[in-house]
Design an enzyme around this catalytic site. Structure first.
Site, mmCIF file in Angstrom:
data_model
loop_
_atom_site.group_PDB
_atom_site.id
_atom_site.type_symbol
_atom_site.label_atom_id
_atom_site.label_comp_id
_atom_site.label_asym_id
_atom_site.label_seq_id
_atom_site.Cartn_x
_atom_site.Cartn_y
_atom_site.Cartn_z
ATOM 1 N N ILE A 1 -1.933 -46.313 0.229
ATOM 2 C CA ILE A 1 -1.885 -46.874 -1.124
ATOM 3 C C ILE A 1 -1.642 -45.775 -2.139
ATOM 4 O O ILE A 1 -0.769 -45.888 -3.010
ATOM 5 C CB ILE A 1 -3.183 -47.636 -1.442
ATOM 6 C CG1 ILE A 1 -3.309 -48.877 -0.554
ATOM 7 C CG2 ILE A 1 -3.221 -48.035 -2.917
ATOM 8 C CD1 ILE A 1 -4.645 -49.579 -0.662
ATOM 9 N N ASP B 1 -7.452 -34.207 -1.570
ATOM 10 C CA ASP B 1 -7.475 -34.759 -0.224
ATOM 11 C C ASP B 1 -7.536 -33.587 0.745
ATOM 12 O O ASP B 1 -6.546 -32.882 0.937
ATOM 13 C CB ASP B 1 -6.241 -35.622 0.061
ATOM 14 C CG ASP B 1 -6.371 -36.380 1.380
ATOM 15 O OD1 ASP B 1 -6.828 -35.778 2.373
ATOM 16 O OD2 ASP B 1 -6.030 -37.567 1.420
ATOM 17 N N ALA C 1 -10.682 -48.824 -4.509
ATOM 18 C CA ALA C 1 -10.970 -48.463 -3.115
ATOM 19 C C ALA C 1 -12.199 -49.220 -2.616
ATOM 20 O O ALA C 1 -12.093 -50.375 -2.200
ATOM 21 C CB ALA C 1 -11.164 -46.960 -3.003
ATOM 22 N N ARG C 2 -13.347 -48.592 -2.680
ATOM 23 C CA ARG C 2 -14.604 -49.209 -2.266
ATOM 24 C C ARG C 2 -15.722 -48.738 -3.185
ATOM 25 O O ARG C 2 -15.799 -47.552 -3.532
ATOM 26 C CB ARG C 2 -14.945 -48.849 -0.803
ATOM 27 C CG ARG C 2 -14.062 -49.535 0.234
ATOM 28 C CD ARG C 2 -14.307 -51.032 0.280
ATOM 29 N NE ARG C 2 -13.554 -51.696 1.330
ATOM 30 C CZ ARG C 2 -12.361 -52.245 1.176
ATOM 31 N NH1 ARG C 2 -11.764 -52.166 -0.010
ATOM 32 N NH2 ARG C 2 -11.753 -52.852 2.180
ATOM 33 N N GLU D 1 -20.946 -56.729 -3.907
ATOM 34 C CA GLU D 1 -19.928 -57.663 -4.357
ATOM 35 C C GLU D 1 -20.310 -59.093 -3.991
ATOM 36 O O GLU D 1 -20.545 -59.389 -2.823
ATOM 37 C CB GLU D 1 -18.575 -57.286 -3.756
ATOM 38 C CG GLU D 1 -18.142 -55.911 -4.226
ATOM 39 C CD GLU D 1 -16.800 -55.467 -3.670
ATOM 40 O OE1 GLU D 1 -16.334 -56.085 -2.683
ATOM 41 O OE2 GLU D 1 -16.224 -54.530 -4.219
ATOM 42 N N HIS E 1 -11.523 -58.104 -7.192
ATOM 43 C CA HIS E 1 -10.572 -57.776 -6.121
ATOM 44 C C HIS E 1 -9.175 -58.333 -6.388
ATOM 45 O O HIS E 1 -8.495 -58.778 -5.456
ATOM 46 C CB HIS E 1 -11.059 -58.315 -4.777
ATOM 47 C CG HIS E 1 -12.064 -57.434 -4.098
ATOM 48 N ND1 HIS E 1 -11.855 -56.095 -3.849
ATOM 49 C CD2 HIS E 1 -13.300 -57.717 -3.616
ATOM 50 C CE1 HIS E 1 -12.923 -55.602 -3.228
ATOM 51 N NE2 HIS E 1 -13.800 -56.550 -3.085
#
Length: 330
Positions: free
Chosen positions: A160, A179, A239-240, A269, A288
Site C-alpha cells: 500500500i 522501514d 494501517a492498524r 473497533e 474503515h
C-alpha cells in the site's frame, strides 16, 4: 470441468462477484450448487463433497479437520478479500490446499484514500475547516505547505505504501520514509529518502502510517512522535490501531490542538462510545472506508477470476498466499 462452489456471506457474494465475474467464473469451472453461506453449510456439509475449487470472500469458514473431511477433493480456495488468517489452519496447510487472496486489489483503494488525505493535509484542510467553523468566518490562512515542496513521511513500505509513493511521484513533494527492511537501492527506485522513525515525524508535514499489526510493531507509535510534529501537521492511520499507543496519542493531540489525526482504524473497533476521540475536534474517525467499498469490491472479485484462470490453465499463480506469508500479514 472442475467442480466449484461459492462459499461466503450472501452480502459479500453480491459485493465481490458481480454478473461479469460470475459469468467468467462459470466459463472456467462448473459451479454445481447455489451459493453456500456459513449458515447453510452448518446445516449441510455434504455440499462440499465434490468441490475442487472454492470461490470465497468475507464469511469464509475455518478449514477445520471436519471441514476438510467433508471436502475430500478440495485443492484451491480463491479468497476475494484481504487477510486469510481467519480461515486457514494447520490442517489446511498440511493438506496442501492452495490459498489465493485479493489483498493486492484491496491495496488500491487504500492507497487512493491515503493520497487524498495527504493532499488535504498538505493544504491543512481539516485544520482550517474546523477553525473557520469555530470562528464562524474564514480563518486566517497562513503556513500552508501545499503539494510543492511539502514533506510527506511514510512509516513502513509495504504494498500500500509503495502505491502511495508511486502516486506521489506526480507531485512536487519530498517523500521520506522509515522501514528497517527497505534497502537504499529500492528506496531510490521509489524516489524516497530513508530515515529514522523519529525523523519522519519531526520532518513530515504529513505522516502516513502503513505498519502491519505484528507482536513487534504493537505500540510502535508513541505520544512523543505526535508531539514532535510540525505546527498544524497531519497524522494518517489506515494501517492498524494497535500499532499506535492510543492513550499517549490522545494525550499528545489534546496538548497539540493544531495537529490533525485522520484515523480510519483505532485500537478497538468500533471505538468505545466514551472514548475521548469522539469529542476531539482535531480527530477525524472513519469506519474503515479506506479499504474496498461498493464497486471497488468487484476489483477483488476480478483479481480472483484472473487467478482462477491461471489455476485452470496450469500457469504460475500471482496471488498465492503461503503459510510463511500469513505469519507476516496484518
Amino acid at each position: 470441468m472442475r467442480k466449484a462452489l461459492y462459499l461466503l456471506g450472501s452480502e459479500a457474494y453480491e459485493m465481490i462477484y458481480g454478473p461479469d465475474e460470475r459469468r467468467d467464473i462459470s466459463a472456467l469451472v462448473d459451479v454445481y450448487a447455489p451459493l453456500v453461506t456459513p449458515s447453510s453449510l452448518a446445516r449441510d456439509m455434504g455440499v462440499l463433497k465434490d468441490a475442487e475449487v472454492v470461490m470465497s470472500g468475507w464469511g469464509m469458514v475455518r478449514m477445520t479437520e471436519a471441514f476438510l473431511k467433508a471436502a475430500p477433493n478440495l485443492k484451491a480456495v480463491f479468497y476475494g478479500s484481504g487477510s486469510v488468517k481467519s480461515f486457514v489452519t494447520d490442517a489446511s496447510w498440511g493438506r496442501g490446499v492452495i490459498v489465493c487472496s485479493a489483498w493486492a486489489a484491496n491495496a488500491v483503494p487504500v492507497a487512493e484514500y491515503t493520497l487524498s488525505q495527504i493532499l488535504l493535509g498538505l493544504k491543512r484542510c481539516w485544520y482550517y475547516a474546523r477553525e473557520s467553523k469555530r470562528l464562524r468566518t474564514y480563518a486566517r490562512v497562513r503556513g500552508v505547505v501545499g503539494a510543492y515542496g511539502g514533506v510527506v513521511g511514510i512509516v513502513s513500505l509495504g504494498r500500500i505504501a509503495q502505491l502511495v509513493c508511486e502516486h506521489l511521484r506526480r507531485f512536487d513533494v519530498k517523500v521520506i520514509a522509515y522501514d528497517p527492511f527497505m534497502g537504499e537501492e529500492e528506496a531510490r527506485r521509489l524516489g524516497i529518502e530513508l530515515c529514522g522513525l523519529d525523523e519522519v515525524f519531526e520532518r513530515g508535514d504529513v505522516v502516513s502510517l502503513h505498519t502491519p499489526d505484528l507482536p513487534e510493531t504493537r505500540g510502535l507509535i508513541k505520544g512523543k512522535h505526535l508531539s514532535s510534529m510540525k505546527q498544524c501537521a497531519t497524522f494518517i492511520n489506515t494501517a492498524r490501531g494497535a500499532v499506535v499507543q492510543e492513550g499517549e496519542m490522545i494525550e499528545a493531540l489534546t496538548q497539540r490542538t493544531d495537529l490533525t489525526a485522520i484515523l480510519d482504524v483505532t485500537g478497538r473497533e468500533p471505538t468505545e462510545a466514551d472514548s475521548p476521540l469522539w469529542d476531539m475536534a482535531n480527530v477525524v474517525v472513519t469506519p474503515h472506508i479506506a479499504g474496498s467499498q461498493g464497486m471497488e469490491c468487484r476489483r477483488m472479485g476480478r483479481y480472483m477470476v484472473e487467478e482462477l484462470g491461471r489455476y485452470v490453465k496450469g500457469e504460475q499463480l500471482k496471488w498465492q498466499v503461503t503459510q510463511e506469508m500469513v505469519g507476516r500479514m496484518a
